[in-house]
Motif scaffolding. Structure first.
Motif, PDB file in Angstrom:
ATOM      1  N   THR A   1       0.825  -1.452  -0.139  1.00 48.31           N
ATOM      2  CA  THR A   1      -0.040  -0.066  -0.063  1.00 48.31           C
ATOM      3  C   THR A   1       0.862   1.358  -0.255  1.00 48.31           C
ATOM      4  OG1 THR A   1      -1.629  -1.940   1.170  1.00 48.31           O
ATOM      5  CG2 THR A   1      -1.882   0.962   0.961  1.00 48.31           C
ATOM      6  N   GLU A   2       2.114   1.136   0.960  1.00 47.27           N
ATOM      7  CA  GLU A   2       3.128   2.243   0.699  1.00 47.27           C
ATOM      8  C   GLU A   2       3.131   2.383  -0.822  1.00 47.27           C
ATOM      9  OE1 GLU A   2       3.739   4.412   3.140  1.00 47.27           O
ATOM     10  OE2 GLU A   2       4.904   5.306   1.730  1.00 47.27           O
ATOM     11  N   VAL A   3       4.222   1.688  -2.127  1.00 49.38           N
ATOM     12  CA  VAL A   3       4.711   1.997  -2.922  1.00 49.38           C
ATOM     13  C   VAL A   3       3.406   2.555  -3.666  1.00 49.38           C
ATOM     14  CG1 VAL A   3       4.840   0.800  -4.875  1.00 49.38           C
ATOM     15  CG2 VAL A   3       5.519  -0.531  -2.269  1.00 49.38           C
ATOM     16  N   TYR A   4       1.486   2.268  -3.309  1.00 50.05           N
ATOM     17  CA  TYR A   4       0.470   2.417  -4.324  1.00 50.05           C
ATOM     18  C   TYR A   4       1.255   3.943  -3.919  1.00 50.05           C
ATOM     19  CZ  TYR A   4      -0.752  -2.179  -4.011  1.00 50.05           C
ATOM     20  OH  TYR A   4      -1.848  -3.802  -4.104  1.00 50.05           O
ATOM     21  N   LEU A   5       0.245   4.815  -2.840  1.00 51.13           N
ATOM     22  CA  LEU A   5       1.043   5.692  -1.988  1.00 51.13           C
ATOM     23  C   LEU A   5       1.985   6.998  -2.904  1.00 51.13           C
ATOM     24  CD1 LEU A   5      -0.045   5.209   1.155  1.00 51.13           C
ATOM     25  CD2 LEU A   5      -1.542   6.309  -0.172  1.00 51.13           C
ATOM     26  N   GLN A   6       2.889   5.845  -2.848  1.00 49.96           N
ATOM     27  CA  GLN A   6       4.003   7.255  -3.114  1.00 49.96           C
ATOM     28  C   GLN A   6       3.893   6.584  -4.817  1.00 49.96           C
ATOM     29  OE1 GLN A   6       8.043   6.322  -1.343  1.00 49.96           O
ATOM     30  NE2 GLN A   6       7.156   5.728   0.488  1.00 49.96           N
ATOM     31  N   LEU A   7       3.756   5.836  -5.775  1.00 55.70           N
ATOM     32  CA  LEU A   7       3.491   6.721  -7.030  1.00 55.70           C
ATOM     33  C   LEU A   7       2.770   6.943  -7.522  1.00 55.70           C
ATOM     34  CD1 LEU A   7       4.725   4.641  -9.729  1.00 55.70           C
ATOM     35  CD2 LEU A   7       2.978   3.002  -9.011  1.00 55.70           C
ATOM     36  N   THR A   8       1.073   6.968  -6.451  1.00 51.39           N
ATOM     37  CA  THR A   8       0.009   7.420  -6.459  1.00 51.39           C
ATOM     38  C   THR A   8       0.501   9.399  -6.880  1.00 51.39           C
ATOM     39  OG1 THR A   8      -1.341   6.479  -6.682  1.00 51.39           O
ATOM     40  CG2 THR A   8      -2.254   8.348  -5.806  1.00 51.39           C
TER      41      THR A   8
END
Ligand code: ADP
Ligand code: ZN
Ligand code: ZN
Length: 727
Positions: free
Chosen positions: A229-236
């Protein structure tokens, strides 16, 4: 003349006459009001108008053009057309699934002038800082954060006093729509900052950021808690910085408020959610705001895959293996698969995230069609749990719970841990039996038993929803006593209450969670570590982040082991792995106990000893050997009728009428595993081919001739492409 898609079960579009003053407005994507049979309906224009040739048939006129600008753009019409072709479903009904009800019926597209509530910077701070006992205030604040709520909507959710208090505290203010996503710096400061990436996260992010700007599919495989989820957030964040929108698909929002919460805490007002828990008015507003570009991140369930996002830059599909991405009735589409098609057509990247990817996804990664990124370690550095098998054949059982399992529960509770017990069967007992004559309470409408629900004092059929009184005495022999047999979650809960009377025990299943607000309340309480024992169905295995769990017990690992469906083992592996993934804390590995009657089952052993990836490799070898997906493509033709011979006869006829193809194998017809359900008989014909194109040619050819004679037989039929279940 223009072609119009109308939401009726006919696989065609309808031609209508365009009169002069209208012609300038008629474009693909515009809604029109017209006569259809004796009704007046709203349809969507799907082609540019063309001249009517002299001598051509007299067409009915379009009565009214509702939009000056298209409601949906050409890209979305084309996506819907692709879906209609691929799933052999009427385009009008696909468009109806893509557009919220109000708009489908002709509502205006101007963003509503009602006041919309929004959180202030102080409101975002309150959302994270309020103590857990302010659950209902938190719930109100998070609803305001994630939806476009009017004051009236908020009153339906929470007492007026709560909203008044939120406003006097300065947590909530209101605006008249339009561009209220603009982030003021005060709000920006209140939002949560990104975490410093672990080396694995950094590597995945580097790779994913390079892929922004064009189509690709990446599988992000990582155990629960590995920081996906942290990866999703930073990519977003990167996508937002480019001025683009992100679509995040999730299997079920209500069950997993954490995902939405975390996007909201990071991006504030830029985020909105779209799912079936919203009212029609909220859905419409959110849809229109997404279309107007007011939302930067849309988090939604299945149908959000069709949401209008003019600046789309990224699609994330969380828990991509989850079966609820596949709609099981009407338009039987897979939102995951449609999302990948949408990404390709819009030339944007897609990220599939899961701790337990679907076999077909793993296969696509293995053959290089998807990039495969791994997060192997948990962020918290908790060691993976020990998984142990309990052979229940050799153990005394208390209502289905073995002594070693109960002892382990006691030990973990004593050490201050939280325990999860998983049983995929709600209710008290799956059968009510007369020991005098052997009678078992049947559902009168299904080939199934009734489940005893003690809380409601009723028998329920889990297949058709039939509810009846608990019989007394036995309707067959008159014996006085009927015995609940087997276990459901209610019974496990009762058993544990007797054994651990001082502990807080909560049940998580769809019966319990049907009450409004209950899901949020319970899952926040669990998250905060306030519950000692959680007893639940697969609802529990979803993406919850229960940080304090130290023991998970799987009450019946055999439920799926000998399931009738070819995907049963894959699902079992996912479920067990997901349950195991909930367990363990920093410095304190958790424990997982599986109760089974088949401790020697080779695939179960492989899963336990070698883990999910090795288990999947073994399953893929089996699938290849049997020519099952992903090594072939399937389509199912289903038929239903009140009498079984009619359904079978229809399919026998269909079998002979299918266009011949050497590349397509036809199996059946055969009655469904549950022959009778809800009073109708069900049968099916299975088509299998190594070639998708051949499969679609055969089905399309058959539908073209079968559709016109549909109603004649009293048989209802449907086509299911890439079926999730074969029964
Ligand atoms: P997943 O989505 O794979 O289950 P999450 O992204 O939810 O994993 O991460 C698990 C927990 O670890 C969360 O509480 C999250 O806030 C935290 N976390 C994630 N990445 C980091 C990081 N790089 N540093 C510190 N904490 C992190
Ligand atoms: Zn009896
Ligand atoms: Zn029934």
């Amino acid at each position: 003349m223009a072609a119009v898609a109308i939401a009726v079960p006919l696989r065609k579009v309808f031609d209508y006459r365009v009169d002069d003053p209208q012609a300038a407005q008629i474009r693909p994507g515009v809604r029109v009001r017209l006569a259809f049979g004796r009704r007046e309906v709203v349809g969507i224009v799907v082609s540019a108008p063309r001249e009517i040739a002299a001598g051509e048939f007299e067409y009915r006129a379009i009565r009214e053009v509702l939009d000056s600008e298209p409601l949906i753009d050409t890209a979305l019409i084309e996506l819907c057309s692709w879906v209609a072709d691929y799933y052999h479903h009427p385009l009008g009904e696909v468009l109806a699934a893509a557009v919220p009800t109000h708009l489908r019926k002709g509502a205006a597209t101007s963003l509503p002038q009602t006041l919309i509530l929004r959180l202030t910077a102080a409101g975002y701070a309150a959302l994270t800082q309020l103590p857990a006992r302010s659950a209902s205030m938190k719930q109100l604040l998070s609803a305001i954060a994630e939806r476009a709520l009017s004051a009236a909507d908020a009153r339906a959710l929470a007492p007026t006093a709560a909203l008044r208090r939120a406003m006097t505290q300065g947590w909530v203010d209101s605006v008249t729509s339009s561009n209220h996503t603009a982030i003021d710096s005060e709000l920006e400061n209140g939002l949560q900052a990104a975490a410093r990436s672990t080396p694995e996260q950094a590597a995945a992010l580097l790779e994913l950021k390079q892929r922004l700007g064009s189509y690709s599919t990446s599988l992000l495989e990582g155990v629960t808690g590995s920081g996906k989820t942290e990866v999703y957030l930073q990519l977003t964040a990167e996508v937002i910085a480019k001025g683009q929108q992100t679509l995040v698909l999730t299997p079920e929002i209500g069950l997993t408020p954490q995902l939405t919460d975390r996007f909201i805490q990071r991006f504030g007002r830029r985020v909105a959610s779209y799912h079936s828990g919203l009212s029609d008015a909220e859905r419409t507003r959110t849809w229109l705001r997404a279309r107007a570009g007011e939302i930067d991140v849309l988090i939604g369930t299945r149908s959000a895959v069709f949401a209008p996002l003019p600046r789309l830059g990224l699609i994330i599909i969380d828990e991509e293996h989850d079966v609820s991405y596949k709609q099981q009735e009407g338009l039987r589409y897979s939102a995951r698969d449609v999302a990948l098609v949408r990404a390709r057509r819009r030339n944007v990247p897609a990220v599939l995230g899961s701790a337990t990817p679907a076999l077909e996804t793993l296969h696509n990664a293995a053959i290089g069609r998807y990039a495969h990124l791994h997060l192997r370690q948990r962020v918290s550095s908790a060691a993976p749990p020990r998984i142990e098998i309990i052979d229940v054949r050799t153990q005394p059982l208390t209502q289905g719970l073995s002594t070693p399992l109960l002892d382990a529960v006691e030990r973990h509770l004593g050490a201050g841990g939280q325990v999860l017990l998983f049983l995929n069967r709600r209710g008290y007992a799956p059968a009510l039996v007369c020991h005098a004559c052997g009678w078992v309470a049947p559902c009168p409408h299904c080939d199934a038993r009734m489940t005893l629900h003690r809380g409601r004092q009723r028998l329920l059929c889990h297949h058709c929803g039939m509810i009846s009184r608990i019989p007394d005495p036995c309707p067959d022999c008159g014996a006085a006593e009927l015995t609940p047999t087997g276990q459901g979650t209610e019974r496990i809960e009762d058993t544990l209450r007797l054994r651990f009377p001082e502990k807080r025990i909560e049940r998580f299943d769809s019966d319990r969670l049907a009450r409004a607000g209950e899901i949020e309340r319970l899952s926040r309480a669990a998250h905060a570590g306030e519950i000692d024992i959680l007893v639940g169905t697969q609802v529990l295995a979803k993406g919850h982040d229960f940080s304090g769990l130290s023991l998970a017990g799987v009450v019946d690992a055999d439920q799926a082991l000998y399931g009738t469906d070819f995907r049963a083992l894959e699902r079992m592996g996912q479920l067990l792995t997901q349950v195991a993934g909930r367990v363990g804390r920093a410095g304190q590995p958790g424990q997982v106990l599986l109760q089974t009657q088949h401790p020697d089952h080779p695939l179960l052993l492989q899963l336990v000893n070698e883990g999910y990836p090795a288990f999947c490799e073994a399953l893929l070898r089996e699938r290849r050997a049997h020519g099952l997906p992903p090594f072939s493509h399937l389509a199912l033709l289903r038929a239903q009728a009140v009498d079984e011979p009619a359904a079978l006869e229809f399919l026998r006829h269909a079998r002979t009428a299918l266009p011949a193809s050497a590349e397509v194998e036809v199996l059946g017809p055969a009655p469904a595993t549950m022959r009778r359900r809800g009073g109708v008989h069900r049968a099916q014909l299975l088509l299998r081919s190594a070639s998708r194109a051949a499969l679609h040619r055969v089905i399309g050819g058959w539908i073209a001739q079968a559709e016109p004679m549909n109603a004649a037989h009293g048989v209802r039929w449907s086509v299911d492409i890439d079926p999730a279940d074969l029964f």
